[in-house]
Design a protein around this motif. Structure first.
Motif, mmCIF file in Angstrom:
data_model
loop_
_atom_site.group_PDB
_atom_site.id
_atom_site.type_symbol
_atom_site.label_atom_id
_atom_site.label_comp_id
_atom_site.label_asym_id
_atom_site.label_seq_id
_atom_site.Cartn_x
_atom_site.Cartn_y
_atom_site.Cartn_z
ATOM 1 N N GLU A 1 -1.597 54.928 35.281
ATOM 2 C CA GLU A 1 -1.880 56.083 34.456
ATOM 3 C C GLU A 1 -3.608 56.418 34.664
ATOM 4 N N THR A 2 -4.437 55.465 34.815
ATOM 5 C CA THR A 2 -5.799 55.904 34.792
ATOM 6 C C THR A 2 -5.998 56.437 36.108
ATOM 7 N N ALA A 3 -5.576 56.025 37.316
ATOM 8 C CA ALA A 3 -5.730 56.731 38.687
ATOM 9 C C ALA A 3 -5.125 58.046 38.369
ATOM 10 N N LEU A 4 -4.071 58.485 37.823
ATOM 11 C CA LEU A 4 -3.632 59.671 37.633
ATOM 12 C C LEU A 4 -4.660 60.726 36.932
ATOM 13 N N LEU A 5 -5.134 59.904 35.914
ATOM 14 C CA LEU A 5 -6.222 60.845 35.224
ATOM 15 C C LEU A 5 -7.427 61.204 36.070
ATOM 16 N N ASP A 6 -7.882 60.294 36.868
ATOM 17 C CA ASP A 6 -9.057 60.515 37.663
ATOM 18 C C ASP A 6 -8.673 61.772 38.681
ATOM 19 N N SER A 7 -7.323 61.598 39.266
ATOM 20 C CA SER A 7 -6.820 62.535 40.255
ATOM 21 C C SER A 7 -6.787 64.041 39.600
ATOM 22 N N LEU A 8 -6.246 64.039 38.322
ATOM 23 C CA LEU A 8 -6.195 65.091 37.564
ATOM 24 C C LEU A 8 -7.568 65.804 37.425
ATOM 25 N N GLU A 9 -8.632 64.904 37.289
ATOM 26 C CA GLU A 9 -10.138 65.536 37.010
ATOM 27 C C GLU A 9 -10.566 66.032 38.403
ATOM 28 N N GLY A 10 -9.801 65.816 39.412
ATOM 29 C CA GLY A 10 -10.212 66.013 40.765
ATOM 30 C C GLY A 10 -10.941 65.077 41.717
ATOM 31 N N ARG A 11 -10.900 63.793 41.190
ATOM 32 C CA ARG A 11 -11.574 62.762 41.839
ATOM 33 C C ARG A 11 -10.318 62.278 42.629
ATOM 34 N N ARG A 12 -11.062 61.235 43.439
ATOM 35 C CA ARG A 12 -10.174 60.443 44.177
ATOM 36 C C ARG A 12 -9.399 59.277 42.962
ATOM 37 N N GLY A 13 -8.027 59.134 43.355
ATOM 38 C CA GLY A 13 -7.125 58.555 42.301
ATOM 39 C C GLY A 13 -7.220 57.149 42.699
ATOM 40 N N GLN A 14 -8.062 56.441 41.830
ATOM 41 C CA GLN A 14 -8.532 55.044 41.642
ATOM 42 C C GLN A 14 -8.167 54.709 40.288
ATOM 43 N N PRO A 15 -7.781 53.216 40.036
ATOM 44 C CA PRO A 15 -7.799 52.757 38.779
ATOM 45 C C PRO A 15 -9.245 52.714 38.086
ATOM 46 N N ARG A 16 -9.121 52.819 36.658
ATOM 47 C CA ARG A 16 -10.343 52.533 36.038
ATOM 48 C C ARG A 16 -10.213 51.329 35.381
ATOM 49 N N LEU A 17 -11.613 50.611 35.173
ATOM 50 C CA LEU A 17 -11.723 49.496 34.481
ATOM 51 C C LEU A 17 -11.452 49.813 32.898
ATOM 52 N N ARG A 18 -10.682 48.913 32.311
ATOM 53 C CA ARG A 18 -10.353 49.106 30.895
ATOM 54 C C ARG A 18 -10.684 47.812 30.282
ATOM 55 N N PRO A 19 -11.163 48.118 28.825
ATOM 56 C CA PRO A 19 -11.516 49.158 28.232
ATOM 57 C C PRO A 19 -12.487 50.121 28.845
ATOM 58 N N PRO A 20 -12.797 51.261 28.146
ATOM 59 C CA PRO A 20 -11.808 52.000 27.336
ATOM 60 C C PRO A 20 -10.479 52.400 27.934
ATOM 61 N N PHE A 21 -9.396 52.477 26.790
ATOM 62 C CA PHE A 21 -8.189 52.761 27.360
ATOM 63 C C PHE A 21 -8.051 54.445 27.187
ATOM 64 N N PRO A 22 -7.098 54.921 27.782
ATOM 65 C CA PRO A 22 -6.913 56.379 27.611
ATOM 66 C C PRO A 22 -6.815 56.992 26.151
ATOM 67 N N ALA A 23 -6.168 56.040 25.410
ATOM 68 C CA ALA A 23 -5.795 56.645 23.876
ATOM 69 C C ALA A 23 -7.361 57.152 23.440
ATOM 70 N N VAL A 24 -8.487 56.250 23.908
ATOM 71 C CA VAL A 24 -9.774 56.500 23.148
ATOM 72 C C VAL A 24 -10.612 57.639 24.147
ATOM 73 N N ALA A 25 -10.555 57.258 25.412
ATOM 74 C CA ALA A 25 -11.566 57.916 26.278
ATOM 75 C C ALA A 25 -10.507 58.047 27.731
ATOM 76 N N GLY A 26 -9.727 59.027 27.813
ATOM 77 C CA GLY A 26 -8.469 59.270 28.889
ATOM 78 C C GLY A 26 -9.177 60.748 29.555
ATOM 79 N N LEU A 27 -8.313 61.421 29.790
ATOM 80 C CA LEU A 27 -8.654 62.855 30.584
ATOM 81 C C LEU A 27 -9.757 63.467 29.763
ATOM 82 N N TYR A 28 -10.769 63.680 30.692
ATOM 83 C CA TYR A 28 -12.059 64.264 30.318
ATOM 84 C C TYR A 28 -13.053 63.648 29.229
#
Length: 436
Positions: free
Chosen positions: A176-203
């Protein structure tokens, strides 16, 4: 046996032009939305919680609870993202669902977006499935024309825009976090969590990421009620689900049934094993879940039952393998896939999958060395739980479970190639009997 089937999401698949708005509404489509528009957002979340819907993408996390994590005091926009980047070997339920019944997903998106107070939603689809993207976009256009999307939906004052986004074809974007990076136009790679998408996800805004089937199940829950949905399945794994039966079975396909059905029952529905076949091993949830054997035929296919058997329900991708299949070669092919699809961000996954492939190839070629089995287990131990995302864990699962159940085949690989133990002719001998 057919009474164990619960066609809900698949009920209209055989209808004429089932994917159109007219066909969908003729079967009662958008009744859930009509009801949801009269409900408060929190009431929608509570009904989904009461129904016991758990994520249908693999993890099984309670969907209503996930929606409830969105901090409504955050001034940033809220987003709903549907993960339709289905690309794991053996997993094939979301694509046919979106092809045959796209409007149930669109309706689910609108209801879910209202529940979390989002005004923009995305469906992130694997870019290679262009036919699915076109069908979804056509359904979205129909929904806009009918007033189900856009400004002031049906006079309620609620606004929602839905965008169907084509991914760039990377398995890692299913995380899911790599998907969000890809959706933002960046290379799809997992993000370090926290923060989790519910707090700081897309944009960097509060975001819910749900699987296709999870969101598509919501209209039925709102229209039929939480008790109706909870009446199916088991105590802790409620509702219906699509089970993808593939491999060495007489009638492979999609079987929608209550959670808790067994593989034995599904095989009976699918006509049993193909002629001359005996069940050797199978995956309960795709290639990233630990394999099971014939002794697990009566394990309830729910989150708890499969977990107690030492595997995971995952995406309910039931890949069935008979006695003609080399376990070593099958695991090697899966591991080659994970090595290729590793994003390379973390060392355990990037380096570990490479070494796993090299070691498995030696064994598959009959050139295994003393200590190779222990090396495989040690590599898996050093990858498991140490990678940025679940890709590393998923790469180890079939290997450790295959060694647990079929260690003798790995030991045979010290002297004999898999192609000699399981010659190609064995896998095709049934073709002579007219079985394809």
């Amino acid at each position: 046996m057919t009474d164990v089937l619960t066609p809900v999401l698949t009920a209209n698949w055989a209808d004429d032009r089932a994917w159109t708005l007219d066909a969908y509404t003729a079967r009662g489509g958008y009744r859930g939305l009509e009801k949801a528009l009269t409900m408060e957002p929190d009431a929608i979340i509570e009904q989904v919680k009461d129904a016991g819907l758990r994520g249908r993408g693999g993890a099984g996390f309670p969907t209503g609870m996930k929606w409830g994590f969105i901090p409504q005091d955050n001034p940033n926009p809220k987003y709903l993202v549907v993960n339709a980047d289905e690309s794991e070997p053996g997993t094939c339920k979301d694509i046919p669902l979106m092809m045959a019944n796209p409007h149930v997903l669109v309706e689910g998106v609108i209801i879910a977006s209202r529940a979390i107070r989002a005004h923009t939603a995305f469906i992130y689809v694997r870019g290679e499935v262009l036919h699915v993207i076109r069908r979804l976009r056509a359904a979205v256009r129909e929904a806009y024309a009918a007033g189900h999307l856009g400004r002031d939906i049906h006079g309620t004052g609620y606004d929602l825009d839905l965008i169907v986004h084509a991914g760039a074809g990377a398995y890692i974007c299913g995380e899911e976090t790599a998907l969000l990076d890809s959706l933002e136009g960046r290379r799809g790679q997992p993000r370090l969590r926290p923060p989790f998408p519910a707090v700081a996800g897309l944009y960097a805004s509060p975001t819910v990421v749900n699987n296709v089937e999870s969101v598509a199940s919501v209209p039925g829950i709102i229209a039929g009620g939480a008790d109706w949905f909870a009446s199916m399945g088991t105590e802790k794994s409620k509702g219906h689900g699509i089970f993808s039966l593939s491999g060495h079975v007489a009638r492979p396909g999609q079987y929608e049934a209550p959670l808790g059905i067994t593989l034995r029952e599904l095989l009976e529905l699918g006509g049993g094993m193909r002629p001359g076949s005996e069940l050797k091993f199978w995956t309960p949830g795709g290639s990233s879940t630990p394999i099971l054997t014939a002794e697990h035929l009566d394990v309830p296919l729910d989150f708890e039952g499969v977990g107690a058997a030492g595997s995971m329900l995952g995406t309910r991708a039931l890949q069935i393998f008979d006695q003609t299949t080399s376990v070593v070669r099958c695991v090697l092919r899966w591991t080659e896939f994970y090595k290729h699809e590793s994003c390379g961000k973390c060392t355990p996954c990037r380096e570990g999958t490479w070494w796993l492939v090299q070691t498995l190839r030696r064994i598959d070629d009959g050139q295994g060395q003393p200590g190779d089995i222990e090396l495989l287990l040690d590599l898996c131990d050093n990858i498991l739980g140490r990678a940025f995302c679940a890709l590393g864990d998923g790469a180890t699962s079939p290997i450790t479970s295959a060694i647990e159940y079929f260690r003798e085949e790995f030991e045979a690989g010290m002297t004999t190639p898999s192609r000699d133990l399981f010659p190609p002719a064995a896998s095709t001998l049934f073709a002579k009997e007219g079985v394809r």
